[in-house]
Design an enzyme around this catalytic site. Structure first.
Site, mmCIF file in Angstrom:
data_model
loop_
_atom_site.group_PDB
_atom_site.id
_atom_site.type_symbol
_atom_site.label_atom_id
_atom_site.label_comp_id
_atom_site.label_asym_id
_atom_site.label_seq_id
_atom_site.Cartn_x
_atom_site.Cartn_y
_atom_site.Cartn_z
ATOM 1 N N HIS A 11 39.188 33.235 -26.292
ATOM 2 C CA HIS A 11 38.283 33.282 -24.899
ATOM 3 C C HIS A 11 39.036 34.323 -24.008
ATOM 4 O O HIS A 11 40.606 34.034 -23.741
ATOM 5 C CB HIS A 11 37.418 32.335 -24.117
ATOM 6 C CG HIS A 11 38.084 31.523 -23.774
ATOM 7 N ND1 HIS A 11 38.936 30.970 -21.876
ATOM 8 C CD2 HIS A 11 38.498 29.955 -24.259
ATOM 9 C CE1 HIS A 11 39.570 30.694 -21.864
ATOM 10 N NE2 HIS A 11 39.487 29.756 -23.297
ATOM 11 N N GLU A 89 37.102 23.332 -26.835
ATOM 12 C CA GLU A 89 38.138 23.835 -25.736
ATOM 13 C C GLU A 89 38.644 21.187 -26.495
ATOM 14 O O GLU A 89 38.147 20.681 -25.613
ATOM 15 C CB GLU A 89 39.099 23.481 -24.910
ATOM 16 C CG GLU A 89 40.330 23.845 -24.281
ATOM 17 C CD GLU A 89 41.047 23.980 -25.135
ATOM 18 O OE1 GLU A 89 41.649 24.001 -26.308
ATOM 19 O OE2 GLU A 89 41.790 25.686 -24.932
#
EC number: 5.4.2.11
Length: 254
Positions: A11, A89
């Site tokens: 990202h 994450e």
């Protein structure tokens, strides 16, 4: 000649990346710069003529928005998207929300490097009195997770362990069917995929800095092993600067 191609993208910069904070499972959005990174990543894929059949991503908005931006740039927003917490994450536990440089100044760069870069050493757990405990642990997107699945902290080893079942059970079959796969995810979950695909050592994977917003291409043989090193779709200067920026996180300000 490659039997398959696999494209990964981390990202773009998030609002908490911008503030140099441990983002973890906190649902930080893209910063304006991160949105531009995602646009450039999509343009690089468009310029190279990439088409995909399926996309896989996490349930965190900074990655989802990165994927949306990429798909818009390549005019493939209609593609099916599979979202899973297994590509989230790494959970940084009690470090969540802390500024990395300030944490390094307080605890020492060596300790922060251990928390960030040791393969099997977890950070301190996120306790119920942590300011973001309820924000994360009570989030309804995780309502179906068992108590064992919902972490209060993770080492990189833990992150890879929960990502690999999704790789083996969902991603590998898609690739072997000939589907052109795009995975949009986070630094640590993508490190796990890279470790598995390349057979990297624990030491090597912890030194791998994946840049934000830059597509990463693997050319794979029939056994899903790379026939050449990962390729970054971007000019060399931009890629190097992005990698250096990731490597500099966690250092005390001089």
């Amino acid at each position: 000649m490659a039997a398959y191609k696999l494209v990964l993208i981390r990202h773009g910069e998030s609002t908490w990346n911008l503030e140099n904070r441990f983002s973890c499972w906190y649902d930080a959005d893209l910063s304006p710069a991160g949105h531009e990174e995602a646009k450039r990543g999509g343009q690089a894929l468009r310029d190279a003529g990439y088409e995909f059949d399926i996309c896989l991503t996490s349930v965190q908005k900074r990655v989802i928005r990165t994927l949306w931006t990429v798909l818009d740039a390549i005019d493939q927003m209609w593609l099916p998207v599979v979202r899973t917490w297994r590509l989230n994450e790494r959970h940084y536990g009690g470090l969540t929300g802390l500024n990395k440089a300030e944490t390094a100044a307080k605890h020492g760069e060596a300790q922060v490097k251990i928390w960030r870069r040791s393969y099997d050493v977890p950070p301190p757990p996120m306790e119920p009195d942590h300011p973001f405990y309820s924000n994360i642990s009570k989030d309804r997107r995780y309502a179906d997770l068992t108590e064992d699945q919902l972490p209060s902290y993770e080492s990189p080893k833990d992150t890879i362990a929960r990502a690999l079942p999704f790789w083996n059970e969902e991603i590998v079959p898609q690739i072997k069917e000939g589907k052109r796969v795009l995975i949009a995810a986070h630094g640590n979950s993508l490190q796990g995929i890279a470790k598995h695909v390349e057979g990297l050592s624990e030491e090597a994977i912890m030194e791998l800095n994946l840049p934000t917003g830059i597509p990463i291409v693997y050319e794979l043989d029939k056994n899903l092993k790379p026939i050449k090193p990962m390729q970054f779709l971007g000019d060399e200067e931009t890629v190097c600067k992005a990698i250096e920026a990731v490597a500099a996180q966690g250092k005390a300000k001089k």
